[in-house]
Design a protein around this motif. Structure first.
Motif, PDB file in Angstrom:
ATOM      1  N   ARG A  94     124.172 -45.009  12.975  1.00  0.00           N
ATOM      2  CA  ARG A  94     124.606 -43.577  12.667  1.00  0.00           C
ATOM      3  C   ARG A  94     126.067 -43.384  12.836  1.00  0.00           C
ATOM      4  N   HIS A 132     128.002 -45.727  12.865  1.00  0.00           N
ATOM      5  CA  HIS A 132     128.683 -46.410  11.792  1.00  0.00           C
ATOM      6  C   HIS A 132     128.782 -45.638  10.388  1.00  0.00           C
ATOM      7  N   PHE A 133     127.643 -44.947  10.173  1.00  0.00           N
ATOM      8  CA  PHE A 133     127.626 -44.196   8.741  1.00  0.00           C
ATOM      9  C   PHE A 133     128.653 -43.041   8.948  1.00  0.00           C
ATOM     10  N   ILE A 134     128.965 -42.534  10.263  1.00  0.00           N
ATOM     11  CA  ILE A 134     129.762 -41.342  10.323  1.00  0.00           C
ATOM     12  C   ILE A 134     131.398 -41.796  10.183  1.00  0.00           C
ATOM     13  N   ILE A 135     131.333 -43.072  10.609  1.00  0.00           N
ATOM     14  CA  ILE A 135     132.803 -43.614  10.368  1.00  0.00           C
ATOM     15  C   ILE A 135     133.159 -43.774   8.670  1.00  0.00           C
ATOM     16  N   GLY A 136     132.034 -44.299   8.144  1.00  0.00           N
ATOM     17  CA  GLY A 136     132.114 -44.208   6.719  1.00  0.00           C
ATOM     18  C   GLY A 136     132.240 -42.914   6.171  1.00  0.00           C
ATOM     19  N   SER A 137     131.540 -42.017   6.319  1.00  0.00           N
ATOM     20  CA  SER A 137     132.048 -40.487   5.976  1.00  0.00           C
ATOM     21  C   SER A 137     133.403 -40.171   5.996  1.00  0.00           C
ATOM     22  N   THR A 184     136.038 -42.306   6.773  1.00  0.00           N
ATOM     23  CA  THR A 184     136.989 -42.920   5.860  1.00  0.00           C
ATOM     24  C   THR A 184     137.066 -42.455   4.476  1.00  0.00           C
ATOM     25  N   TYR A 185     135.699 -42.103   3.917  1.00  0.00           N
ATOM     26  CA  TYR A 185     135.755 -41.606   2.468  1.00  0.00           C
ATOM     27  C   TYR A 185     136.503 -40.428   2.372  1.00  0.00           C
ATOM     28  N   ASP A 214     139.935 -39.148   0.040  1.00  0.00           N
ATOM     29  CA  ASP A 214     139.992 -38.174  -0.793  1.00  0.00           C
ATOM     30  C   ASP A 214     141.126 -37.178  -0.376  1.00  0.00           C
ATOM     31  N   GLU A 234     133.003 -29.265   8.468  1.00  0.00           N
ATOM     32  CA  GLU A 234     132.028 -29.750   7.482  1.00  0.00           C
ATOM     33  C   GLU A 234     131.690 -31.333   7.962  1.00  0.00           C
ATOM     34  N   LEU A 235     132.555 -32.110   8.323  1.00  0.00           N
ATOM     35  CA  LEU A 235     132.176 -33.413   8.731  1.00  0.00           C
ATOM     36  C   LEU A 235     131.695 -33.384  10.138  1.00  0.00           C
ATOM     37  N   PHE A 286     128.260 -32.018   9.857  1.00  0.00           N
ATOM     38  CA  PHE A 286     127.507 -33.063   9.149  1.00  0.00           C
ATOM     39  C   PHE A 286     127.101 -34.062  10.093  1.00  0.00           C
ATOM     40  N   PHE A 321     129.712 -36.671   1.899  1.00  0.00           N
ATOM     41  CA  PHE A 321     129.787 -37.500   2.984  1.00  0.00           C
ATOM     42  C   PHE A 321     128.745 -38.548   2.889  1.00  0.00           C
ATOM     43  N   TYR A 368     130.247 -47.060   2.416  1.00  0.00           N
ATOM     44  CA  TYR A 368     130.921 -47.926   3.593  1.00  0.00           C
ATOM     45  C   TYR A 368     129.826 -48.876   3.851  1.00  0.00           C
TER      46      TYR A 368
END
Lengths: 206, 206
Positions: free
Chosen positions: A159, A161-166, A168-169, A173, A195-196, A199, B162, B169
């Motif tokens: 998770r 890892h996924f947060i880092i993805g969010s 980055t994305y 933006d 929000e992030l 999230f 997100f 990612y």
DNA sequence: AATTGTATCAAACGAACGTTTGAATTGCTT
DNA sequence: AAGCAATTCAAACGTTCGTTTGATACAATT
């Protein structure tokens, strides 16, 4: 303006050009022209093109991870055991997003550069993460795990890892700023941070 | 092997080369050589380099969004009101990750291509999302909102965003597969799908 | 068999690229 | 002011790039 050294002018110009055109859209000819210097000056100051790119990335990343580490240290200073998940995530996420508001440095510009770098300079970034910044990343992973001890370590790893993805994305933006032009820019930033983090908190608290 | 037309061979080769070397690492010379055809054949079949890249992206994206739309339709067929969040997210996330296991098509290869495209072909992708695929995306956003009606629409929008970031990612990492080599590849994929969906569900259920 | 449209090919075009070189210029030290 | 190192500069090197061209080969149709 001209108080900046040639070396600094090259770094700033390169960063801006990468943000505007991407890594494949730059050339040391365009850079040297935009920086109002000579073609050979780049090779003189940085060796070659790749080393210039590395210098652009490291200048900001060193600063970013320094701030992250500092904020995490401040959290741990009071209590060593308890970690509030929200604060740990804030220490990781906020410095990245708030770099954008740093007008002195081209923070917003670098967000775009970093987002592009994830795809185009992946090997070099990965190398940085597993060497220079590995200690800081490990400390964050540990702190997160301490704040959600009921989750097993592997799930936390995924998770995070996924947060880092969010993140980055989201950073990507910001540069493009393709959505929701109705808000002011700073409102948009602050809202994004909130929000992030919310999230991420929701995603980690099972 | 040679039953494939020159056009298909060029598409497959281009996809593979982009995955291996990135958009900046390809040239129509390298492509034509690797595809065992002539330099001018690319311009003959696709017009120019950019149109070839567009064709590579659209071939897979059309397929991906068709599957997503179909899975969402199947969900809505039974009940029109109730939407199970987990199923909606599965309909969005799983097709992307399961493309990887499609050995006939170079699904895994395309995951890397798509991840790279987010940074290097952002304008074109954004244009695709706001034109050709906009209907499907809107339907997913609506379905998600219906499944978590207690969240206001704007929050849903942010978090869906997100999640797309996390997915992108994650897809990027599959190509690189830089982590956790201890698992088998298919185990790793399945675990990723589960973890990512759980991650998204947790993030959306406040 | 001749014709017509499709497909492939080698060759060449000008442009842009990263890098190197050696001479000029600057700024600092003596 | 002289000398020396650091910096800037114009010019050129060889390579690679995307695209175009015109000739050739193939396939299908009349």
């Amino acid at each position: 303006m001209s108080t900046l050294s040639t070396k600094e002018r090259i770094l700033n110009t390169t960063e801006q050009l990468i943000a505007d055109k991407g890594f494949s859209g730059i050339s040391i000819r365009k850079i040297s022209h935009a920086a109002q210097t000579n073609l050979a000056a780049i090779n003189y100051h940085f060796g070659n093109k790749q080393q210039l790119i590395n210098a652009v990335l490291e200048r900001r990343l060193n600063n970013l991870f320094d701030i992250r580490q500092k904020m995490l240290n401040d959290l741990n200073q009071g209590k060593k055991k308890a970690c509030v998940l929200e604060q740990v995530l804030h220490a990781f996420i906020a410095p990245a997003l708030y770099m954008i508001n740093d007008k002195n440095q081209g923070g917003k510009t670098f967000m775009l550069v970093l987002a592009r770098a994830y795809a185009e300079q992946g090997e070099y970034l990965h190398q940085l993460m597993t060497t220079r910044y590995t200690n800081t990343i490990k400390k964050f992973a540990d702190a997160i795990h301490r704040s959600v001890p009921h989750l097993d370590k592997e799930t936390v790893f995924w998770r995070f890892h996924f947060i880092i993805g969010s993140l980055t994305y989201a950073m990507s933006d910001f540069g493009a700023s393709s959505i929701s032009k109705q808000m002011s820019e700073s409102d948009y930033f602050n809202r994004s941070v909130d929000e992030l983090i919310q999230f991420a908190v929701q995603a980690l608290q099972a």
